[in-house]
Write an enzyme that holds these catalytic residues in place. Structure first.
Site, mmCIF file in Angstrom:
data_model
loop_
_atom_site.group_PDB
_atom_site.id
_atom_site.type_symbol
_atom_site.label_atom_id
_atom_site.label_comp_id
_atom_site.label_asym_id
_atom_site.label_seq_id
_atom_site.Cartn_x
_atom_site.Cartn_y
_atom_site.Cartn_z
ATOM 1 N N GLU A 135 0.829 -1.193 0.000
ATOM 2 C CA GLU A 135 0.000 0.000 0.000
ATOM 3 C C GLU A 135 0.870 1.252 0.000
ATOM 4 O O GLU A 135 1.950 1.283 0.588
ATOM 5 C CB GLU A 135 -0.931 -0.019 1.216
ATOM 6 C CG GLU A 135 -1.999 -1.077 1.047
ATOM 7 C CD GLU A 135 -2.877 -1.286 2.251
ATOM 8 O OE1 GLU A 135 -3.989 -1.805 2.080
ATOM 9 O OE2 GLU A 135 -2.471 -0.952 3.377
ATOM 10 N N CYS A 148 3.562 8.492 1.168
ATOM 11 C CA CYS A 148 4.109 7.533 2.124
ATOM 12 C C CYS A 148 4.310 6.216 1.384
ATOM 13 O O CYS A 148 3.348 5.606 0.935
ATOM 14 C CB CYS A 148 3.113 7.386 3.270
ATOM 15 S SG CYS A 148 3.595 6.160 4.480
ATOM 16 N N CYS A 155 6.939 -7.253 7.110
ATOM 17 C CA CYS A 155 8.084 -6.745 7.874
ATOM 18 C C CYS A 155 8.626 -7.879 8.730
ATOM 19 O O CYS A 155 7.867 -8.691 9.233
ATOM 20 C CB CYS A 155 7.621 -5.575 8.759
ATOM 21 S SG CYS A 155 8.974 -4.695 9.570
ATOM 22 N N CYS A 159 6.808 -5.059 15.902
ATOM 23 C CA CYS A 159 6.394 -4.032 16.858
ATOM 24 C C CYS A 159 4.924 -4.297 17.216
ATOM 25 O O CYS A 159 4.090 -4.473 16.323
ATOM 26 C CB CYS A 159 6.576 -2.646 16.252
ATOM 27 S SG CYS A 159 8.264 -2.389 15.680
ATOM 28 N N CYS A 162 1.869 -2.246 15.771
ATOM 29 C CA CYS A 162 1.845 -1.959 14.325
ATOM 30 C C CYS A 162 1.144 -3.077 13.556
ATOM 31 O O CYS A 162 1.455 -4.250 13.724
ATOM 32 C CB CYS A 162 3.281 -1.805 13.829
ATOM 33 S SG CYS A 162 3.397 -1.634 12.046
ATOM 34 N N CYS A 389 -0.972 5.936 9.753
ATOM 35 C CA CYS A 389 0.284 5.304 10.173
ATOM 36 C C CYS A 389 0.039 3.984 10.872
ATOM 37 O O CYS A 389 -0.741 3.905 11.801
ATOM 38 C CB CYS A 389 0.934 6.171 11.243
ATOM 39 S SG CYS A 389 2.153 7.230 10.653
HETATM 40 N N1 SAH Z 1 9.468 0.412 9.759
HETATM 41 C C1 SAH Z 1 9.675 1.794 9.854
HETATM 42 C C2 SAH Z 1 8.778 2.620 8.960
HETATM 43 C C3 SAH Z 1 7.330 2.211 8.860
HETATM 44 S S1 SAH Z 1 6.314 2.487 10.252
HETATM 45 C C4 SAH Z 1 9.557 2.252 11.277
HETATM 46 O O1 SAH Z 1 9.134 1.468 12.127
HETATM 47 O O2 SAH Z 1 9.937 3.377 11.571
HETATM 48 C C5 SAH Z 1 5.970 4.240 10.166
HETATM 49 C C6 SAH Z 1 5.630 4.867 11.532
HETATM 50 O O3 SAH Z 1 4.311 4.498 11.956
HETATM 51 C C7 SAH Z 1 6.555 4.419 12.644
HETATM 52 O O4 SAH Z 1 6.927 5.488 13.475
HETATM 53 C C8 SAH Z 1 5.690 3.464 13.392
HETATM 54 O O5 SAH Z 1 6.184 3.279 14.671
HETATM 55 C C9 SAH Z 1 4.360 4.132 13.321
HETATM 56 N N2 SAH Z 1 3.231 3.267 13.644
HETATM 57 C C10 SAH Z 1 3.153 1.941 13.430
HETATM 58 N N3 SAH Z 1 1.947 1.470 13.856
HETATM 59 C C11 SAH Z 1 1.262 2.540 14.322
HETATM 60 C C12 SAH Z 1 -0.056 2.692 14.852
HETATM 61 N N4 SAH Z 1 -0.880 1.681 14.945
HETATM 62 N N5 SAH Z 1 -0.443 3.931 15.234
HETATM 63 C C13 SAH Z 1 0.395 4.984 15.077
HETATM 64 N N6 SAH Z 1 1.634 4.896 14.550
HETATM 65 C C14 SAH Z 1 2.079 3.681 14.191
HETATM 66 FE FE1 SF4 Z 2 7.970 -3.028 10.922
HETATM 67 FE FE2 SF4 Z 2 5.779 -1.796 11.827
HETATM 68 FE FE3 SF4 Z 2 7.889 -2.079 13.433
HETATM 69 FE FE4 SF4 Z 2 8.003 -0.366 11.365
HETATM 70 S S1 SF4 Z 2 6.646 -0.210 13.140
HETATM 71 S S2 SF4 Z 2 9.558 -1.871 11.979
HETATM 72 S S3 SF4 Z 2 6.753 -1.477 9.838
HETATM 73 S S4 SF4 Z 2 6.636 -3.760 12.567
#
Ligand code: SAH
Ligand code: SF4
Length: 412
Positions: A135, A148, A155, A159, A162, A389
């Site tokens: 996406e 974006c 991935c 996390c 996420c 995000c």
């Molecule tokens: N993998 C990279 C980039 C993709 S995530 C990273 O982790 O930085 C992009 C941003 O969205 C990151 O700061 C991540 O922590 C945040 N993010 C992920 N899940 C989220 C959620 N459910 N609500 C708000 N921000 C989130």
């Molecule tokens: Fe991967 Fe989501 Fe963690 Fe970014 S925030 S490193 S996309 S699992």
């Protein structure tokens, strides 16, 4: 494949109703434009570095003395004018255009569907080779627009807040698939200039890129670097490196290389102020804990000659959102030129966290602000289409059925 094009039902349409979305109607277009499949023996020029393109042109018969100039010309057609057909590259001699067409293609990934949120955010479902899907999200703002983009399907990291993290890594994107997302978005926005005129940064609909879609960009470093070099090149997409932000969860050994080899802005998914909490939220912290991460961040601005680092901090109710957390945060980052982006948690189906209350977020922001840091609270965009995000998760998993349908269609 002679079967008539038929509508593809995108999985996003069946997502559960968003929790906080706007009530205005969402538009969803289903696009059935067939993609030109890469033809056997021909090389796709999208995503090749200058050197790779030069070598490819020479191998196809371009005289060495002309190769550098040809690279510039071809790049301008592809990245500044949006031309995919060699026959339309009119400043090249006819014979040369024919030679290019025999040896090369200009392919971008396939746009499967587009959803437009009530707030104007556009979410694209993009299909790449092998039938995988990622996406890409376009966020329009006053006087600018941010794309974006994704760097991986899924991935490897997990996390816990996420949505993408719940999907296993399927594969890395190629440089062409990464920069191809920019070309696709420009197609959709109709942002190709009149012949011979590159769009000016200030007036561009697509003026900024953030690597904040699916995947960890620093685990696909070479491809991300090559794609971003095209994005920054004056004969490529021609965006200033200040308009490109790479977000990482904290792959410490790659941070210095990002500064040296890409030189873009850096955002760090910080999210916690103790190793104990960060180990849970961002498990890569167990490998590279806060102390090591902060050391790498301290050297980044100098190495990359960039102004400040963006600290992303997702606000999770009762987990990382106390006043003590805010105080610890400013203490930890002391001395690093920084801006703290507070992100209200974007919920997704089955998420184990809740968004912090608004007053809590404001109180946190106030402490950070008083310590001398900008602390904007990021307004969630595109929530009604799950484009915010961390809500991205590709159809590779959500839509097994539609992929099976695609496979069946291809075999027909
Ligand atoms: N993998 C990279 C980039 C993709 S995530 C990273 O982790 O930085 C992009 C941003 O969205 C990151 O700061 C991540 O922590 C945040 N993010 C992920 N899940 C989220 C959620 N459910 N609500 C708000 N921000 C989130
Ligand atoms: Fe991967 Fe989501 Fe963690 Fe970014 S925030 S490193 S996309 S699992």
């Amino acid at each position: 494949m002679n079967a008539p094009a038929r509508p593809v039902v995108t999985p996003a349409a069946t997502d559960p109703a968003p929790q906080t979305g706007a009530s205005a109607p969402i538009t969803q277009d289903v696009l059935t434009i067939p993609r030109k499949l890469p033809e056997a023996g021909r090389t796709n020029l999208v995503g090749l570095t200058r050197e790779q393109l030069r070598d490819a042109l020479i191998a196809a018969g371009t005289p060495e003395g002309q190769a550098k100039m040809r690279v510039g010309q071809v790049w301008q057609w592809i990245y500044q004018k949006g031309v995919r057909d060699f026959a339309a590259m009119t400043n090249l001699a006819k014979d040369y255009r024919a030679l290019l067409a025999e040896n090369f293609t200009v392919d971008v990934p396939e746009l499967v569907s587009r959803q437009i949120s009530a707030d104007g955010t556009r979410k694209y479902l993009v299909r790449i080779a092998g039938g995988h899907e990622v996406e890409t999200v376009y966020i329009p703002e006053e006087g600018r627009g941010t794309l974006c983009i994704s760097s991986q399907v899924g991935c490897t990291l997990t996390c816990t807040f996420c949505h993408t993290g719940t999907q296993k890594l399927v594969r890395n994107l190629t440089p062409g698939e990464i920069v191809g997302q920019v070309l696709l978005a420009r197609d959709d926005l109709g942002e190709w200039p009149a012949p011979g005129r590159a769009p000016k940064d200030e007036t561009r609909l697509l003026s900024n890129i953030v690597l904040m879609g699916m995947g960890e960009p620093l685990y696909n470093f070479d491809a991300v670097r090559d794609a971003m070099k095209i994005a920054m090149d004056p004969e490529g997409i021609s965006l200033s490196r200040r308009r490109i932000t790479l977000s990482t969860s904290g792959v410490v050994p790659m941070i210095a290389r990002t500064a040296e080899e890409i030189g873009c802005q850096l955002a760090i998914s910080f999210h916690a102020t103790t190793d104990e909490v960060r180990d849970k939220l961002v498990p890569i912290n167990k490998k590279w804990p806060l102390k090591e991460l902060l050391e790498a961040l301290r050297t980044y601005p100098k190495l990359s000659n960039s102004e400040r680092i963006t600290f992303e901090y997702v606000m999770l109710k009762g987990v990382n959102d106390s006043d003590d957390d805010a105080r610890r945060l400013v203490k930890l980052i002391r001395g690093i030129p920084a801006k703290i982006n507070l992100i209200p948690f974007n919920e997704w189906p089955g998420a184990p966290y809740q968004r912090s209350d608004w007053e809590r977020i404001e109180s946190f922001a106030e402490i950070v602000y008083r310590a001398g840091y900008a602390s904007p609270i990021r307004t969630p965009r595109g929530e009604d289409i799950m484009a915010a995000c961390g809500q991205l998760k590709s159809a590779t998993e959500r839509a097994r059925k539609s992929r099976a349908e695609i496979a069946a269609e291809t075999a027909r």
